[in-house]
Design an enzyme around this catalytic site. Structure first.
Site: not given
Ligand code: PLP
Length: 379
Positions: A45, A97, A172, A197
């Site tokens: 961890r 998001y 982000d 992504k």
């Molecule tokens: C998908 C997404 C998230 C969240 O990420 P997860 O891996 O699904 O927890 C946060 N910000 C953006 C812009 C996203 O597209």
């Protein structure tokens, strides 16, 4: 080193045990210690070599001093939000998001952390939203799903003039990926990613990453990573590492195909409006050219026939798969109001039900256009 080289080699070295060129999956929960307190690794961890390699890779790509990996993008976001205390305030993009909006409103508000949502491209609106207890500015650029931009360097400049402790600028960077922009170099304090992504890129893993330069902030976030424990397993870290090695190749194709498809959509009679930063019709096209290296693989458009037409289009493509998520090699289509953005329905962030969102994959763009054409004809 150039980005393409960093994607393949950044932070990576052949494994010291046997010289494996690809980082091995260290599938273990604990590590043998020769002497008490002297081991490089003790408990998984706290740290794991596969995770360390991924953390170094994201740091290299974002030109950051430090990287941290988490079990999901939301776990990374949650860890950054734990820097705040009851009574603190944050300012966020008004089309963040959906899951980010949800954690602000339905998790952190209960702990006394308030969020104000503003048009992040409007600096005077951002300035007006700042309060004495504002600790964070939460930026997505491009935003999801409307692909609005924020000027990262201008926001950093605005925050530099704020009284100490000045709010942190958090970006982000999921939609752009570090191929397109590296926010720390533009003055941001912290970058977060849903590596689920573009970084993973193959729709086979859920993962989150943070990159930053500040040593003290890094120490606090690393403490939280271990104390809270939302860490990714070694197989997930391996999959993201493998994805990153072709990030530059995939992104170049995503960008080229998306620009071509967005241009084609703009002249289609069944389409009312196209949202894509690479189009001269995008209201912030100049900023996109200045800030972004390529315009990304995400497109949104309004169906002329309204909500019903949007649903019909999304349900009748054959190559574009009807699915949430984005950033993989395969093209996806969805209706945000009914799918990814359902959690913001009836909120100020609600999305037009006639909007269709595309994640353009790396298939042949002519095949993708033919597929959209047959779907739009039936709308
Ligand atoms: C998908 C997404 C998230 C969240 O990420 P997860 O891996 O699904 O927890 C946060 N910000 C953006 C812009 C996203 O597209």
């Amino acid at each position: 080193m150039h980005f393409d080289t960093l994607a393949v080699h950044g932070g990576q070295e052949p494994d010291p045990a046997f010289g494996a060129v690809m980082t091995p999956i260290y599938q273990t929960s604990t590590f043998a210690q020769h002497r008490i307190g002297e081991a490089k690794y003790d408990y998984a961890r706290t740290a794991n070599p596969t995770r360390t390699a991924l953390q170094r890779a994201i740091a290299a790509l974002e030109h950051a001093k430090h990287g941290l990996a988490f079990a999901s993008g939301m776990a990374a976001i949650d860890t950054v939000l734990r820097l705040l205390k009851p009574g603190d305030h944050l300012v966020a993009s008004n089309d963040v998001y959906g899951g980010t909006y949800r954690i602000f409103k339905r998790v952190y508000e209960d702990y006394g952390v308030r969020a104000t949502f503003v048009e992040m491209g409007d600096l005077s609106a951002v300035r007006a939203a700042l309060e004495p207890r504002t600790r964070l500015i939460w930026v997505e650029t491009p935003t999801n799903p409307l692909l609005k931009l924020a000027d990262i360097a201008a926001l950093a400049e605005l925050l530099r003039s704020q009284p100490l402790p000045r709010p942190l600028l958090v970006v982000d960077n999921t939609f752009a990926s570090p191929f397109i922009q590296q926010p720390l170099r533009l003055g941001a304090d912290i970058v977060v990613h849903s590596a689920t992504k573009y970084l993973g890129g193959h729709s086979d893993v859920v993962n989150g990453l943070i990159a930053l330069n500040d040593d003290e902030l890094h120490a606090r976030l690393k403490f939280l990573q271990n104390a809270v424990g939302a860490v990714p397993g070694p197989l997930d870290c391996f999959l993201v590492l493998r994805g990153i090695k072709t990030l530059h190749l995939r992104m170049a194709r995503h960008c080229a195909s998306a620009l071509r498809i967005a241009t084609w959509l703009e002249s289609h009679p069944a389409v009312a409006r196209v949202y894509y930063p690479g189009l001269p019709s995008h209201p912030q096209h100049e900023l996109a050219r200045r800030q972004m290296h390529g315009f990304g693989g995400m497109i949104a458009f309004l169906a002329k026939g309204g909500a019903e037409a949007a649903r019909r289009i999304a349900e009748s493509t054959r190559l574009f798969t009807l699915a949430e998520s984005l950033g993989g090699v395969e093209s996806l289509i969805e209706v945000p109001a009914a799918m990814t953005h359902l959690s913001v329905a009836q909120s100020p962030l609600a999305v037009d039900p006639a909007l269709v969102r595309l994640s353009v994959g790396v298939e042949d763009p002519e095949d993708l256009i033919a597929d959209l054409d047959q779907a739009l004809r039936g709308s």
